[in-house]
Design a protein around this motif. Structure first.
Motif, PDB file in Angstrom:
ATOM      1  N   TRP A  24       3.363  20.548  14.831  1.00  0.00           N
ATOM      2  CA  TRP A  24       4.396  21.779  14.623  1.00  0.00           C
ATOM      3  C   TRP A  24       5.692  20.048  14.570  1.00  0.00           C
ATOM      4  CZ3 TRP A  24       9.478  21.235  17.721  1.00  0.00           C
ATOM      5  CH2 TRP A  24       9.327  21.160  18.601  1.00  0.00           C
ATOM      6  N   SER A  25       6.223  20.583  13.844  1.00  0.00           N
ATOM      7  CA  SER A  25       6.597  19.439  13.269  1.00  0.00           C
ATOM      8  C   SER A  25       8.303  20.191  12.522  1.00  0.00           C
ATOM      9  CB  SER A  25       7.076  18.775  12.048  1.00  0.00           C
ATOM     10  OG  SER A  25       7.388  19.314  10.679  1.00  0.00           O
ATOM     11  N   MET A  26       9.687  18.883  13.272  1.00  0.00           N
ATOM     12  CA  MET A  26      11.089  19.373  13.061  1.00  0.00           C
ATOM     13  C   MET A  26      12.116  18.216  12.802  1.00  0.00           C
ATOM     14  SD  MET A  26      12.532  19.507  17.105  1.00  0.00           S
ATOM     15  CE  MET A  26      12.996  17.539  18.304  1.00  0.00           C
ATOM     16  N   ALA A  27      12.764  18.337  12.178  1.00  0.00           N
ATOM     17  CA  ALA A  27      14.629  17.098  11.450  1.00  0.00           C
ATOM     18  C   ALA A  27      15.447  18.211  11.539  1.00  0.00           C
ATOM     19  CB  ALA A  27      13.953  17.847   9.933  1.00  0.00           C
ATOM     20  N   LEU A  28      16.455  17.436  11.892  1.00  0.00           N
ATOM     21  CA  LEU A  28      17.781  17.972  12.472  1.00  0.00           C
ATOM     22  C   LEU A  28      18.622  18.711  11.237  1.00  0.00           C
ATOM     23  CD1 LEU A  28      20.597  18.589  14.177  1.00  0.00           C
ATOM     24  CD2 LEU A  28      21.271  15.928  13.232  1.00  0.00           C
ATOM     25  N   MET A  32       0.965  -1.520   0.073  1.00  0.00           N
ATOM     26  CA  MET A  32      -0.306   0.291   0.159  1.00  0.00           C
ATOM     27  C   MET A  32       0.620   1.232  -0.179  1.00  0.00           C
ATOM     28  SD  MET A  32      -3.273   0.975   0.219  1.00  0.00           S
ATOM     29  CE  MET A  32      -4.475  -0.197   0.753  1.00  0.00           C
ATOM     30  N   THR A  33       0.614   2.278  -0.631  1.00  0.00           N
ATOM     31  CA  THR A  33       0.722   3.365  -1.211  1.00  0.00           C
ATOM     32  C   THR A  33       1.477   4.070   0.601  1.00  0.00           C
ATOM     33  OG1 THR A  33       0.626   3.834  -3.489  1.00  0.00           O
ATOM     34  CG2 THR A  33       1.307   5.437  -1.362  1.00  0.00           C
ATOM     35  N   PRO A  34       2.859   4.011   1.142  1.00  0.00           N
ATOM     36  CA  PRO A  34       2.468   4.781   2.930  1.00  0.00           C
ATOM     37  C   PRO A  34       1.440   5.936   2.758  1.00  0.00           C
ATOM     38  CG  PRO A  34       4.304   4.568   1.867  1.00  0.00           C
ATOM     39  CD  PRO A  34       3.698   4.324   0.750  1.00  0.00           C
ATOM     40  N   LEU A  35       1.220   5.347   4.304  1.00  0.00           N
ATOM     41  CA  LEU A  35       0.031   7.337   4.432  1.00  0.00           C
ATOM     42  C   LEU A  35       1.496   7.867   5.351  1.00  0.00           C
ATOM     43  CD1 LEU A  35      -2.479   5.209   6.200  1.00  0.00           C
ATOM     44  CD2 LEU A  35      -2.801   6.427   4.827  1.00  0.00           C
ATOM     45  N   GLU A  36       0.821   9.308   5.016  1.00  0.00           N
ATOM     46  CA  GLU A  36       1.454  10.499   6.192  1.00  0.00           C
ATOM     47  C   GLU A  36       1.359  10.638   7.213  1.00  0.00           C
ATOM     48  OE1 GLU A  36       1.246  13.693   3.264  1.00  0.00           O
ATOM     49  OE2 GLU A  36       2.029  12.449   1.327  1.00  0.00           O
ATOM     50  N   PHE A  37       1.837  10.073   8.404  1.00  0.00           N
ATOM     51  CA  PHE A  37       1.713  10.404   9.668  1.00  0.00           C
ATOM     52  C   PHE A  37       2.435  11.179   9.862  1.00  0.00           C
ATOM     53  CE2 PHE A  37       1.037   5.835   9.064  1.00  0.00           C
ATOM     54  CZ  PHE A  37      -0.172   6.179   9.921  1.00  0.00           C
ATOM     55  N   PRO A  38       2.232  11.574  10.695  1.00  0.00           N
ATOM     56  CA  PRO A  38       2.289  13.553  11.766  1.00  0.00           C
ATOM     57  C   PRO A  38       3.572  12.898  12.318  1.00  0.00           C
ATOM     58  CG  PRO A  38       0.782  13.188  12.699  1.00  0.00           C
ATOM     59  CD  PRO A  38       0.869  12.190  11.627  1.00  0.00           C
ATOM     60  N   THR A  39       4.777  13.281  12.376  1.00  0.00           N
ATOM     61  CA  THR A  39       5.781  13.134  13.648  1.00  0.00           C
ATOM     62  C   THR A  39       5.934  13.310  15.081  1.00  0.00           C
ATOM     63  OG1 THR A  39       7.328  13.773  11.387  1.00  0.00           O
ATOM     64  CG2 THR A  39       8.720  13.511  13.216  1.00  0.00           C
ATOM     65  N   THR A  43      17.005   5.299  26.496  1.00  0.00           N
ATOM     66  CA  THR A  43      16.183   5.333  25.626  1.00  0.00           C
ATOM     67  C   THR A  43      14.788   6.541  25.533  1.00  0.00           C
ATOM     68  OG1 THR A  43      16.492   3.011  25.910  1.00  0.00           O
ATOM     69  CG2 THR A  43      14.676   3.238  25.081  1.00  0.00           C
ATOM     70  N   VAL A  44      14.752   6.782  24.483  1.00  0.00           N
ATOM     71  CA  VAL A  44      13.787   7.527  24.583  1.00  0.00           C
ATOM     72  C   VAL A  44      12.416   6.821  23.923  1.00  0.00           C
ATOM     73  CG1 VAL A  44      12.720  10.041  23.405  1.00  0.00           C
ATOM     74  CG2 VAL A  44      15.710   9.492  24.668  1.00  0.00           C
ATOM     75  N   LEU A  45      10.968   7.231  24.130  1.00  0.00           N
ATOM     76  CA  LEU A  45      10.189   7.067  23.491  1.00  0.00           C
ATOM     77  C   LEU A  45       8.947   8.602  23.306  1.00  0.00           C
ATOM     78  CD1 LEU A  45       7.739   4.706  23.379  1.00  0.00           C
ATOM     79  CD2 LEU A  45       6.927   6.022  25.296  1.00  0.00           C
ATOM     80  N   TRP A  46       9.155   8.483  22.194  1.00  0.00           N
ATOM     81  CA  TRP A  46       8.808   9.877  21.483  1.00  0.00           C
ATOM     82  C   TRP A  46       6.887   9.773  20.740  1.00  0.00           C
ATOM     83  CZ3 TRP A  46      11.248  14.266  21.148  1.00  0.00           C
ATOM     84  CH2 TRP A  46      12.804  13.591  21.018  1.00  0.00           C
ATOM     85  N   GLY A  47       6.096  10.271  20.816  1.00  0.00           N
ATOM     86  CA  GLY A  47       5.156  10.113  20.219  1.00  0.00           C
ATOM     87  C   GLY A  47       4.618  11.842  20.012  1.00  0.00           C
ATOM     88  N   LEU A  48       3.236  11.932  19.795  1.00  0.00           N
ATOM     89  CA  LEU A  48       2.680  13.071  19.425  1.00  0.00           C
ATOM     90  C   LEU A  48       2.533  14.219  20.652  1.00  0.00           C
ATOM     91  CD1 LEU A  48      -0.084  11.977  16.798  1.00  0.00           C
ATOM     92  CD2 LEU A  48       2.405  12.278  16.574  1.00  0.00           C
ATOM     93  N   THR A  66       2.343   6.124  15.120  1.00  0.00           N
ATOM     94  CA  THR A  66       2.977   7.335  15.976  1.00  0.00           C
ATOM     95  C   THR A  66       3.845   7.519  16.914  1.00  0.00           C
ATOM     96  OG1 THR A  66       0.594   8.533  16.493  1.00  0.00           O
ATOM     97  CG2 THR A  66       1.374   8.072  14.183  1.00  0.00           C
ATOM     98  N   LEU A  67       4.207   6.343  17.045  1.00  0.00           N
ATOM     99  CA  LEU A  67       4.826   5.682  18.472  1.00  0.00           C
ATOM    100  C   LEU A  67       6.313   5.589  18.017  1.00  0.00           C
ATOM    101  CD1 LEU A  67       4.716   5.972  21.521  1.00  0.00           C
ATOM    102  CD2 LEU A  67       4.521   3.759  21.378  1.00  0.00           C
TER     103      LEU A  67
END
Length: 683
Positions: free
Chosen positions: A652-656, A381-388, A431-436, A419-420
């Motif tokens: 919002w979203s961010m990237a290095l 399936m064409t990938p869905l665009e999930f929030p970062t 260890t870092v847990l990332w969520g919305l 999104t986790l």
């Protein structure tokens, strides 16, 4: 359970902003269709959809829930989805399982952030869209103004298919039987607008309509469905899930007007890999090879791992042999389920359009494709665009010995949540847990404690600072050790110089004449790389450095690998101390979506965080995207700050982006903390 042909199946996802009443509406629909004797209550914790104890506690949906009912000769699959931004990944994941996205709008609150987002996401997936205005009987509701607002935001193709009457106590039909009086507008005008819009997709039908002046509703099903599929029509329905007003009419719309799996837009499958991939169109034919897509995974405490899938082609029965993706080992369907909230209803077959589940198949993962033939290999399936995921916490187990368990539990949690994510930073050893968002992570940590009996401690993630040098320098060290018998001897001369930012590390061997044997150069490099892991200034990894080993001495008996490791390490430290080392801080690129009215607050706040705005662009008439750069260290707690500034309407979203020198005061602070830490370790 009765079997239904594909033509008599409807699939819908109830999506929209939190508190719009999606779960209550799902209960009302199931009750009206006879699937429930009594509609449940969110407040009392008795709904079929919100069956999880935490959902009952919070009184709102945390995960998508599958439901079904029958009306007339039609089976309706409903997916009730969360509406709060922290759990939006569950709603997005449901889009690939349905023909129609039913966007539920709170009549009191109007268009909210998730309303607009789900309209956009559903449009990108080419879904038919239906707008349901709920709570029409609430106080201070201006339905006419809300309809105008919807048309202004999403287009004039948003047309009412029914209208509220008697102050929202009932609705009047504007399509099948356009008669009666509504609270606003004319039923006849609404009917005419609908027919005008629908016939535009069929030239022959339009010509007949212009000649006769009217077309029977029964003749409009095919063009109505085509208008939905093309986005040429977005029907608007009015309902009160609490009182039941409009619920029966809504079921009739589902049954008579919404597309079945043979009529909706085909799913976005691709066949092949990379640039060679081509679009693949599945056939909603029960006699074809099986092709199904897993859109949800649940770690059920009683039946184990549940893979929930939509059948797009073929028929799945008990004992069907299925492959997972490109895997060569099939599994046999032992039990086939249809879900009704937290209840698993066993069924004997699932045809195109059905939503079903299999249990205890470890290979099944989110977004995988199930099939019964190797001809379907390499179909995705064409990938869905999930929030970062942007909100992170560093976690570690409270009890010693739980280190392995924490890894296993996190693996289970991330299997359910697209999104986790989990990151382990070896440099920082955390260890870092990332969520919305904060609520998202709190719900995950609470589930870990209650369902898996695993308690953890949390803290903000460390900032991944780096170190580098700003000037060239020479380094030298002679390692000589005599302890009786064979000794240790190694001497190294090297130069260091800074490299352009982002280059990394470079090691050069320019030793001439065998001053250091070639076989011992790797030992020198190993010693140098030991220093790279923790720089001497503040203990952060070193980067953007070239090391050139150009001379040295060795002893034919005493020179060993361990001696040149030590000599290389200390020569490198000697050079770094003279090369004006500095601390680098990570700079991230940010994109902030916010209402236009809040742009000044957002840009001012970004500037106050040592950030800079690099651009703005208009997303819709009343919303903007602000792009900029900011130090990562300044963005701690930004999600809560943005929520406060925008009334919950911002994202919002961010990237290095890159690393650059940290301010002198911060460098001194980090160096001082590192020195204290080293003294404490030595004591």
């Amino acid at each position: 359970m009765a079997n239904y042909a594909t033509e008599h199946i409807r699939t819908l996802a109830l999506v929209g902003h939190g508190a719009s009443g999606k779960t209550t509406l799902a209960e009302a629909l199931l009750h009206k269709a006879g699937a429930l004797q009594v509609a449940g209550s969110v407040e009392r914790g008795t709904t079929v959809a919100d069956f999880d104890p935490m959902e009952k506690q919070y009184q709102h949906s945390l995960r998508s829930s599958l439901l079904h009912c029958e009306t007339g000769q039609t089976r309706i699959h409903l997916i009730d989805t969360p509406g709060f931004p922290d759990f939006i990944g569950q709603a997005i994941g449901a889009l690939d399982a349905v023909e129609t996205a039913a966007i539920v709008v709170n009549a009191q609150a109007g268009i909210e952030m998730i309303t607009s987002r789900m309209m956009e996401w559903a449009g990108k997936r080419r879904l038919c869209r239906l707008i349901i205005i709920n709570k029409i009987d609430a106080e201070n509701v201006d339905a006419q103004a809300l309809l105008a607002s919807i048309q202004g935001a999403f287009g004039k193709e948003c047309l009412p298919i029914n209208l509220p009457a008697d102050g929202g106590k009932r609705v009047v039909d504007c399509f099948f039987n356009p008669s009666g009086e509504s609270d606003f507008s004319s039923v006849a005008d609404a009917h005419r607008a609908l027919v005008d819009q629908v016939v535009e997709v069929d030239e022959e039908l339009m010509a007949r309509y212009l000649e006769l002046g009217e077309i029977e509703p029964e003749e409009l099903h095919e063009p109505f469905e085509r208008a939905l599929r093309d986005g040429h029509l977005l029907p608007v329905c009015f309902v009160s899930a609490r009182t039941g007003a409009g619920v029966g009419e809504l079921l009739e719309i589902f049954d008579r007007l919404l597309p079945n799996p043979t009529e909706g837009n085909p799913p976005l499958f691709m066949k092949g890999d990379g640039e060679a991939a081509v679009e693949f169109r599945s056939q909603p034919d029960p006699d074809q090879h099986v092709l199904a897509h897993v859109f949800k995974v649940v770690m059920d405490p009683f039946v184990g791992k549940l893979g929930i899938f939509r059948v797009h082609q073929g028929t799945v029965t008990r004992d069907t042999q299925l492959f997972v993706g490109d895997g060569r080992k099939p599994f046999k369907v032992g039990h086939l389920f249809m879900l009704q909230g937290g209840k698993n209803v066993e069924i004997d077959r699932a045809v195109p359009g059905d939503l079903a589940a299999v249990a205890k198949v470890d290979e099944v993962v989110f977004d995988c494709v199930l099939h019964d033939s190797h001809d379907e290999d390499h179909i995705r399936m064409t990938p869905l665009e999930f929030p970062t995921p942007m909100h992170g916490v560093a976690i570690e187990p409270k009890r010693r010995g739980d280190e392995q368990r924490i890894s296993e539990v996190l693996q289970r949690m991330t299997a359910e949540e697209p999104t986790l994510t989990v990151e382990h930073d070896t440099n920082l050893n955390e260890t870092v847990l990332w969520g919305l968002g904060d609520l998202h992570l709190r719900s995950v940590l609470e589930r870990m404690a209650t369902q898996f009996k695993l308690e953890v401690t949390t803290r903000p993630p460390r900032i991944p600072y780096r170190e580098t040098i700003t000037a060239p320098a020479d380094g030298h060290h002679r390692h000589k050790k005599q302890t009786g018998g064979a000794g240790q001897f190694g001497e190294v001369y090297l130069k260091v110089e800074p490299l352009p930012r982002g280059t990394g590390f470079e090691f050069v061997n320019s030793v001439k004449g065998g001053a250091i044997p070639t076989s011992l150069i790797p030992a020198v490099q190993k010693g140098v790389e030991q220093v790279l892991a923790a720089g001497p200034l503040a203990g952060f990894p070193l980067q953007d450095v070239r090391v050139n080993v150009y001379d040295g001495k060795y002893h034919p008996v005493d020179s060993k690998e361990v001696a040149f490791i030590a000599a290389g390490r200390k020569a490198f430290l000697d050079a770094i101390a003279k090369a004006k080392p500095i601390v680098l801080e990570p700079i991230v690129g940010v994109e902030i979506n916010c209402p236009a009215a809040n742009m000044g607050d957002v840009t001012g706040d970004l500037s106050s965080r040592r950030g800079q705005v690099t651009g703005t662009k208009t997303l819709q008439a009343d919303s903007l995207a602000v792009t900029g750069l900011a130090p990562l260290a300044e963005l701690e707690g930004y999600a809560a700050r943005l929520k406060s500034m925008t009334g919950g309407q911002g994202a919002w979203s961010m990237a290095l982006s890159h690393y650059e020198p940290a301010p002198p005061q911060l460098q001194q602070q980090l160096a001082t903390e590192h020195a204290k830490h080293r003294r404490h370790e030595e004591e």
